[in-house]
Design a protein around this motif. Structure first.
Motif, mmCIF file in Angstrom:
data_model
loop_
_atom_site.group_PDB
_atom_site.id
_atom_site.type_symbol
_atom_site.label_atom_id
_atom_site.label_comp_id
_atom_site.label_asym_id
_atom_site.label_seq_id
_atom_site.Cartn_x
_atom_site.Cartn_y
_atom_site.Cartn_z
ATOM 1 N N PHE A 19 0.847 -1.184 0.000
ATOM 2 C CA PHE A 19 0.000 0.000 0.000
ATOM 3 C C PHE A 19 0.886 1.238 0.000
ATOM 4 O O PHE A 19 2.086 1.169 0.291
ATOM 5 C CB PHE A 19 -0.979 0.006 1.183
ATOM 6 C CG PHE A 19 -0.333 0.090 2.549
ATOM 7 C CD1 PHE A 19 -0.147 1.314 3.171
ATOM 8 C CD2 PHE A 19 0.065 -1.064 3.206
ATOM 9 C CE1 PHE A 19 0.436 1.384 4.438
ATOM 10 C CE2 PHE A 19 0.642 -1.004 4.461
ATOM 11 C CZ PHE A 19 0.822 0.225 5.079
ATOM 12 N N THR A 20 0.293 2.352 -0.353
ATOM 13 C CA THR A 20 1.021 3.616 -0.448
ATOM 14 C C THR A 20 0.343 4.672 0.414
ATOM 15 O O THR A 20 -0.879 4.805 0.393
ATOM 16 C CB THR A 20 1.084 4.089 -1.914
ATOM 17 O OG1 THR A 20 1.735 3.072 -2.701
ATOM 18 C CG2 THR A 20 1.853 5.389 -2.043
ATOM 19 N N LEU A 21 1.159 5.395 1.166
ATOM 20 C CA LEU A 21 0.677 6.507 1.983
ATOM 21 C C LEU A 21 1.016 7.814 1.277
ATOM 22 O O LEU A 21 2.153 8.016 0.843
ATOM 23 C CB LEU A 21 1.336 6.493 3.361
ATOM 24 C CG LEU A 21 1.080 5.268 4.236
ATOM 25 C CD1 LEU A 21 1.890 5.370 5.526
ATOM 26 C CD2 LEU A 21 -0.401 5.129 4.542
ATOM 27 N N ARG A 22 0.017 8.677 1.141
ATOM 28 C CA ARG A 22 0.250 10.013 0.585
ATOM 29 C C ARG A 22 0.551 10.954 1.747
ATOM 30 O O ARG A 22 -0.245 11.094 2.664
ATOM 31 C CB ARG A 22 -0.977 10.495 -0.183
ATOM 32 C CG ARG A 22 -1.239 9.716 -1.457
ATOM 33 C CD ARG A 22 -2.522 10.149 -2.189
ATOM 34 N NE ARG A 22 -2.992 11.498 -1.957
ATOM 35 C CZ ARG A 22 -2.557 12.605 -2.606
ATOM 36 N NH1 ARG A 22 -1.623 12.485 -3.525
ATOM 37 N NH2 ARG A 22 -3.053 13.794 -2.324
ATOM 38 N N LEU A 23 1.723 11.582 1.717
ATOM 39 C CA LEU A 23 2.142 12.457 2.803
ATOM 40 C C LEU A 23 1.276 13.714 2.913
ATOM 41 O O LEU A 23 1.186 14.312 3.982
ATOM 42 C CB LEU A 23 3.613 12.829 2.646
ATOM 43 C CG LEU A 23 4.594 11.645 2.678
ATOM 44 C CD1 LEU A 23 6.016 12.123 2.486
ATOM 45 C CD2 LEU A 23 4.451 10.864 3.963
ATOM 46 N N ALA A 24 0.609 14.097 1.833
ATOM 47 C CA ALA A 24 -0.257 15.271 1.851
ATOM 48 C C ALA A 24 -1.567 15.008 2.600
ATOM 49 O O ALA A 24 -2.230 15.954 3.042
ATOM 50 C CB ALA A 24 -0.561 15.730 0.427
ATOM 51 N N ASP A 25 -1.945 13.740 2.764
ATOM 52 C CA ASP A 25 -3.177 13.405 3.480
ATOM 53 C C ASP A 25 -3.036 13.769 4.957
ATOM 54 O O ASP A 25 -1.996 13.516 5.575
ATOM 55 C CB ASP A 25 -3.502 11.918 3.361
ATOM 56 C CG ASP A 25 -3.915 11.512 1.957
ATOM 57 O OD1 ASP A 25 -4.134 12.413 1.114
ATOM 58 O OD2 ASP A 25 -4.010 10.298 1.703
ATOM 59 N N GLN A 26 -4.090 14.324 5.526
ATOM 60 C CA GLN A 26 -4.062 14.748 6.928
ATOM 61 C C GLN A 26 -3.741 13.576 7.863
ATOM 62 O O GLN A 26 -3.042 13.748 8.856
ATOM 63 C CB GLN A 26 -5.384 15.388 7.321
ATOM 64 C CG GLN A 26 -5.365 15.973 8.711
ATOM 65 C CD GLN A 26 -6.645 16.711 9.047
ATOM 66 O OE1 GLN A 26 -7.567 16.786 8.242
ATOM 67 N NE2 GLN A 26 -6.691 17.263 10.238
ATOM 68 N N ALA A 27 -4.223 12.391 7.560
ATOM 69 C CA ALA A 27 -3.982 11.214 8.401
ATOM 70 C C ALA A 27 -2.494 10.850 8.463
ATOM 71 O O ALA A 27 -2.053 10.183 9.400
ATOM 72 C CB ALA A 27 -4.779 10.026 7.888
ATOM 73 N N ASN A 28 -1.722 11.297 7.489
ATOM 74 C CA ASN A 28 -0.294 10.949 7.419
ATOM 75 C C ASN A 28 0.622 12.131 7.687
ATOM 76 O O ASN A 28 1.830 12.043 7.475
ATOM 77 C CB ASN A 28 0.024 10.355 6.044
ATOM 78 C CG ASN A 28 -0.826 9.150 5.742
ATOM 79 O OD1 ASN A 28 -1.108 8.350 6.618
ATOM 80 N ND2 ASN A 28 -1.264 9.026 4.500
ATOM 81 N N GLU A 29 0.071 13.240 8.173
ATOM 82 C CA GLU A 29 0.877 14.445 8.358
ATOM 83 C C GLU A 29 2.055 14.253 9.315
ATOM 84 O O GLU A 29 3.079 14.914 9.167
ATOM 85 C CB GLU A 29 0.011 15.626 8.790
ATOM 86 C CG GLU A 29 -0.558 15.516 10.178
ATOM 87 C CD GLU A 29 -1.462 16.693 10.515
ATOM 88 O OE1 GLU A 29 -1.269 17.799 9.965
ATOM 89 O OE2 GLU A 29 -2.377 16.494 11.325
ATOM 90 N N ASN A 30 1.947 13.339 10.275
ATOM 91 C CA ASN A 30 3.067 13.090 11.194
ATOM 92 C C ASN A 30 4.301 12.577 10.460
ATOM 93 O O ASN A 30 5.421 12.774 10.927
ATOM 94 C CB ASN A 30 2.671 12.099 12.281
ATOM 95 C CG ASN A 30 1.761 12.712 13.318
ATOM 96 O OD1 ASN A 30 1.621 13.928 13.388
ATOM 97 N ND2 ASN A 30 1.127 11.877 14.114
ATOM 98 N N ALA A 40 6.594 12.643 -5.693
ATOM 99 C CA ALA A 40 5.161 12.350 -5.641
ATOM 100 C C ALA A 40 4.590 12.570 -4.235
ATOM 101 O O ALA A 40 3.371 12.596 -4.054
ATOM 102 C CB ALA A 40 4.915 10.910 -6.087
ATOM 103 N N GLY A 41 5.468 12.677 -3.224
ATOM 104 C CA GLY A 41 5.011 12.850 -1.844
ATOM 105 C C GLY A 41 4.343 11.606 -1.296
ATOM 106 O O GLY A 41 3.335 11.687 -0.607
#
Length: 147
Positions: free
Chosen positions: A48-59, A140-141
């Protein structure tokens, strides 16, 4: 047979001792391995891929930050690398945290510690965490986590 009344001081001393024994017994039972051994971590196919721009992944945007996604803890080390391991302690399944200062995963319940690859550094856990591959794409962040 008639018994003499107990003094208030002796009563509270007796009750306090009894409560202490009950609490210590429950604590020692809670720290013992259940079922005769450590739980086996789930080893599964992961991709799976996490998008760093998503609020859930801001940490994850900050060095030392971490998130838990799909039962995997993903952290950014103080060196800026991303690491990922199974998110549950192999002792009793408690959710782990990441300590950036030590570059270790930490169990807040019984204080087990694991290095950045999931190897046990301090018990009571005896079984390593499952480590996953991370691939960061700064343009791509995103951070991809896979088996």
């Amino acid at each position: 047979m008639e018994t003499a009344p107990i003094s208030r001081h002796d009563f509270f001393k007796l009750v306090g001792t009894s409560v202490g024994v009950i609490l210590l017994t429950n604590c020692s039972m809670g720290c013992s391995a259940k079922g005769g051994g450590d739980p086996t971590p789930i080893d599964r196919n992961v991709d799976f891929t996490l998008r760093l721009a998503d609020q859930a992944n801001e940490n994850l945007r900050a060095k030392g930050g971490y998130v838990i996604a799909n039962d995997i803890i993903v952290a950014q080390t103080k060196d800026g690398k991303f690491i990922a391991v199974s998110a549950s302690c192999t002792h009793e399944g408690t959710q782990l945290t990441y300590k950036v200062a030590d570059n270790q995963f930490y169990c807040p319940l019984h204080l087990s510690r694991f290095d950045s690859t999931g190897k046990v550094l301090m018990g009571p856990a005896t079984q390593a965490l499952v480590q996953f591959v991370t691939v960061a794409d700064t343009a791509a962040g995103t951070v991809r986590i896979h088996s």
